[in-house]
Scaffold this active site. Sequence first.
Site, PDB file in Angstrom:
ATOM      1  N   GLU A   1       2.625  -5.575   5.441  1.00  0.00           N
ATOM      2  CA  GLU A   1       1.289  -6.112   5.171  1.00  0.00           C
ATOM      3  C   GLU A   1       0.991  -6.033   3.677  1.00  0.00           C
ATOM      4  O   GLU A   1       1.131  -4.961   3.072  1.00  0.00           O
ATOM      5  CB  GLU A   1       0.256  -5.302   5.973  1.00  0.00           C
ATOM      6  CG  GLU A   1       0.441  -5.478   7.478  1.00  0.00           C
ATOM      7  CD  GLU A   1      -0.121  -4.316   8.292  1.00  0.00           C
ATOM      8  OE1 GLU A   1      -0.852  -3.474   7.749  1.00  0.00           O
ATOM      9  OE2 GLU A   1       0.188  -4.264   9.510  1.00  0.00           O
TER      10      GLU A   1
ATOM     11  N   GLU B   1       1.433  -4.417  13.500  1.00  0.00           N
ATOM     12  CA  GLU B   1       2.469  -3.386  13.372  1.00  0.00           C
ATOM     13  C   GLU B   1       3.529  -3.475  14.458  1.00  0.00           C
ATOM     14  O   GLU B   1       4.699  -3.186  14.206  1.00  0.00           O
ATOM     15  CB  GLU B   1       1.830  -1.995  13.342  1.00  0.00           C
ATOM     16  CG  GLU B   1       1.066  -1.676  12.058  1.00  0.00           C
ATOM     17  CD  GLU B   1      -0.336  -2.288  12.020  1.00  0.00           C
ATOM     18  OE1 GLU B   1      -0.801  -2.798  13.061  1.00  0.00           O
ATOM     19  OE2 GLU B   1      -0.972  -2.257  10.946  1.00  0.00           O
TER      20      GLU B   1
ATOM     21  N   PHE C   1       0.332   2.824   6.476  1.00  0.00           N
ATOM     22  CA  PHE C   1      -0.046   4.218   6.675  1.00  0.00           C
ATOM     23  C   PHE C   1       0.666   4.748   7.916  1.00  0.00           C
ATOM     24  O   PHE C   1       0.734   4.058   8.932  1.00  0.00           O
ATOM     25  CB  PHE C   1      -1.568   4.355   6.862  1.00  0.00           C
ATOM     26  CG  PHE C   1      -2.350   4.120   5.599  1.00  0.00           C
ATOM     27  CD1 PHE C   1      -2.584   5.150   4.699  1.00  0.00           C
ATOM     28  CD2 PHE C   1      -2.847   2.860   5.306  1.00  0.00           C
ATOM     29  CE1 PHE C   1      -3.301   4.926   3.522  1.00  0.00           C
ATOM     30  CE2 PHE C   1      -3.564   2.634   4.139  1.00  0.00           C
ATOM     31  CZ  PHE C   1      -3.793   3.671   3.245  1.00  0.00           C
TER      32      PHE C   1
ATOM     33  N   ASP D   1      -0.323   6.763   9.957  1.00  0.00           N
ATOM     34  CA  ASP D   1      -1.288   6.802  11.064  1.00  0.00           C
ATOM     35  C   ASP D   1      -1.163   5.563  11.957  1.00  0.00           C
ATOM     36  O   ASP D   1      -1.527   5.601  13.124  1.00  0.00           O
ATOM     37  CB  ASP D   1      -2.711   6.849  10.504  1.00  0.00           C
ATOM     38  CG  ASP D   1      -2.857   7.863   9.388  1.00  0.00           C
ATOM     39  OD1 ASP D   1      -3.533   8.866   9.587  1.00  0.00           O
ATOM     40  OD2 ASP D   1      -2.264   7.650   8.302  1.00  0.00           O
ATOM     41  N   PHE D   2      -0.653   4.460  11.382  1.00  0.00           N
ATOM     42  CA  PHE D   2      -0.581   3.215  12.156  1.00  0.00           C
ATOM     43  C   PHE D   2       0.580   3.208  13.137  1.00  0.00           C
ATOM     44  O   PHE D   2       0.782   2.228  13.854  1.00  0.00           O
ATOM     45  CB  PHE D   2      -0.477   2.003  11.217  1.00  0.00           C
ATOM     46  CG  PHE D   2      -1.632   1.837  10.262  1.00  0.00           C
ATOM     47  CD1 PHE D   2      -2.782   2.619  10.369  1.00  0.00           C
ATOM     48  CD2 PHE D   2      -1.573   0.905   9.237  1.00  0.00           C
ATOM     49  CE1 PHE D   2      -3.844   2.471   9.474  1.00  0.00           C
ATOM     50  CE2 PHE D   2      -2.626   0.751   8.346  1.00  0.00           C
ATOM     51  CZ  PHE D   2      -3.762   1.541   8.462  1.00  0.00           C
TER      52      PHE D   2
ATOM     53  N   HIS E   1      -6.284   7.756   8.118  1.00  0.00           N
ATOM     54  CA  HIS E   1      -5.451   7.301   7.000  1.00  0.00           C
ATOM     55  C   HIS E   1      -4.889   8.478   6.205  1.00  0.00           C
ATOM     56  O   HIS E   1      -4.557   8.341   5.029  1.00  0.00           O
ATOM     57  CB  HIS E   1      -6.249   6.414   6.040  1.00  0.00           C
ATOM     58  CG  HIS E   1      -6.598   5.067   6.584  1.00  0.00           C
ATOM     59  ND1 HIS E   1      -7.574   4.881   7.536  1.00  0.00           N
ATOM     60  CD2 HIS E   1      -6.095   3.838   6.329  1.00  0.00           C
ATOM     61  CE1 HIS E   1      -7.664   3.599   7.819  1.00  0.00           C
ATOM     62  NE2 HIS E   1      -6.767   2.941   7.106  1.00  0.00           N
TER      63      HIS E   1
END
Lengths: 333, 323
Positions: A37, A68, A91, A93-94, A137
Site C-alpha cells: 500500500e 492485506e 503495520f 498490527d494489520f 498501530h
Amino acid sequence: MAEAVATKARTLTYVAAINEAVRTVLKEQPNAFAAGEDIGGAGGVYGYFHGLQAEFGADRVYDTPISEKGIIGLGVGAGATGCRPILDLMFMDFMGECMDEIANQLAKMRYMFGGAANLPVTVLTMAGAGASLAAQHSQSLEAWVCHLPGVKICMPCTPYDAKGLIISAARDDNPVFVVLNKMSLAMKGEVPEETYAIPLSKANIVRPGSNYTIVAWGRMVHEAVAAANKLKDLGVDAEVIDPRTLQPFDTATVVQSVKKTHRAMIVHEAVRFGGFGGEIASQIQELAFDYLDAPIGRVGAPFSPVPFSPALEKHYVPNADAIVAGVKAQLGI
Amino acid sequence: MAVTLTDSILKDLHLRMVRIRRFEETAGKMMESGKIPGALHLYVGEEAVASGVMAHLSNDDQITSTHRGHGHLIAKGGEFSPMMAELFGKATGYCKGKGGSMHISNMKLGMLGANGIVGGGPPIAMGAAFSNKFRKTKNVACCFFGDGASNEGSFHEAANMAGLYKLPVIFVCENNGYGEYTPQRNHQAIVDVADRAAGYGMPGVIVDGMDVVAVFEAAGEAIARARAGEGPTLLECKTYRFYDHVGVRGMGLTYRTDDELEEWKKKDPIDLFEGRLKEQGILSEAEIQAVHAAVAADIEKAIAFAESSPFPDPSAIEQDVYA
C-alpha cells in the site's frame, strides 16, 4: 526523506538502509518485485520505498489497494510460480486482516504439498510503540509469527542489520518476515556500500560480558545495552545478545552465554505474558539448568493494549530503567 | 473464441468427467470402509465444470481449488495412483501423505492445491495470474470457488486486484446452491454470483454447469480473453452437489429435499452428455461402457497401489517445513 544518500563516513539512517536493501534485491533478482500500500508513488508511509518505483518502473514496484489478504495472497500465488515477491505489510498490527493468508496459506503450502512448493516471499512490516499511534498501530506481534512452522522471522535493530537481513530474507527460498521498528527509522549507523548478507540463523553478541546475559531483540537491544552500561556500577557485567532472527532461533549462542554467566534476562517490547521470551527462558532452563544461579527473568510490556497518551505509553514500553530494575529485583541487589 | 467441437474434444470431455465420477464414487466407498481417514468432500454432480474448463489448460496454466478438489486435479491431469495414495495417507501420495484430500495438489500440473479454507484460493490464483503477467507468459490461472466462498473477503480483495491489474485469471464459481449446509437464499441476497463481477470491472457470465459443452465454450471465451491480455472474467456455473457437503449421503438430508436432488439428477452431466454423444453418433453405448470399464480398471490399480504403499515414516513429520 528516505533517499539513500551516503555521507562521508557512509552513515545511513535505518530507513535509508531499508531502501538500499530493497534496491539491491530488485537489482540482483530479475524475478523480484515489490508490492504494498502506498509504496509506489508515495514511497511508502515511512518512506523506505522512496524513489524505487521511479528507478525500477511500475512493473517492479506496485501500489496495491488497501487489501492485506490480497497482498499476502499475491505473494503466495506469485511466489509459488517463479517470482520472488517483496511485500509490504504497512503495520504488523494489520496481520489480523490477512492471518489466513499468512498462517494457513503462506506458512503451510510447502508442507501440505509434501515439499513440492517453494515460497520465496519477503514480508516487510513495521512494529513498535512509542509514537502515540495507540492500540492498533503499535504492537510487537512477533510471537504470532514465531508460532507458525514454515515462516522465518528476523527483527533488525540497526541500519546495518536492516540492510543485511533484508538481503538475506529476499535470497531465502522460504517466507521471511522482516519486522522493522518505527521508532528506529531515523537512527543512524554505518552501512557498507557493497552488498552483504547477514545469515538468518546466527545471533549477534552486541556487548560481551562475563556474569550476566541479556537477550533482547528489535529496538530493545539498544535499551539492553544502555541497561548493561548502568549495571556495570553494580558489579553486573552483562553480555547483550541480539538473536537477530527469532525463527530459526540461535539457541546455542544463548545457552553458551548463560553457561558462562549463570544468570539471564529476556527483554522484548511485546506483551510479557505469553511472549516469545517465555520460549527462550524455557529453552535455557532445559539446556542449562545446572548452570543457573537465579531464576530467568523477563522484561516485557504490561498485559494491556498499547495506550495512546504519551503519559501512559512511556510507562508501557520497556526501557533501560525497567531492565535495570528487573535485574536488581532478580538478583536482590 | 470459436473452438470447433471436434470428436476428439468431445471424447476428451467425456473421459475427464467419467474419470472424476468413478474416482469419487470409489473414494467415497473407501472412506466408508475406513480405508481413507479424515473428511472427503466429493465432487459428484459437478464434473462438467472442472472438465469443461480444464480442457483448455496446459500444465503451465495454474488452478486453485477448493475443499472439494479431487475433480479439479483429475481434470487437470492428475493420476489416480498418487491421488488415491494421498487420500490413504501414504508416502507415495502426491503430497507424501502430508496434505490429504483437502490439500491435494501437484505443482508440475499447475494445480496449486485443494484448500481447506473456504475462500483460500482466490488470492493465490490472483497471485499466480500476476506472476504469469509479470513473467510475460501467456498462461492463465483459473480459480475454482463456490457460492459460499463468494461471501469471503478474500474473494473480493482478489477480484478487485485482478480487475485493477487486468490479470489473466478466470474466477470459476461453482454455484451448487449451498454454502456447506446453508442454502444460497440464506447466505446471500443475490441469486447470481456473476452479478458481483460488475463491482470489479470484469464481465460476469452465467452458464449451465451441468452442460459440459456450455462450460467448455464459455470457459474458452474467458480464457482466450485472459490470454490476450484483456483481463479477468467471473464465470458462474450453476451446478449441484449430488452428495452431502461431506461424505456420500445424498438422500434424506435435513437441509434439502429429496425432490430437489431428484430434479437435479435428471440433469446429471454425464448422463446428459452420453445421450448426446450417442445421438450424434460420436460414441456408441458399447464404446461408452468401454470408457467406464477402462477407468474402473485404472481405479482398481490405484487402490492396489495405495493399499500396498507404505505409510510415511514418523521421521518425515518435521521434513518439508522449510526449503
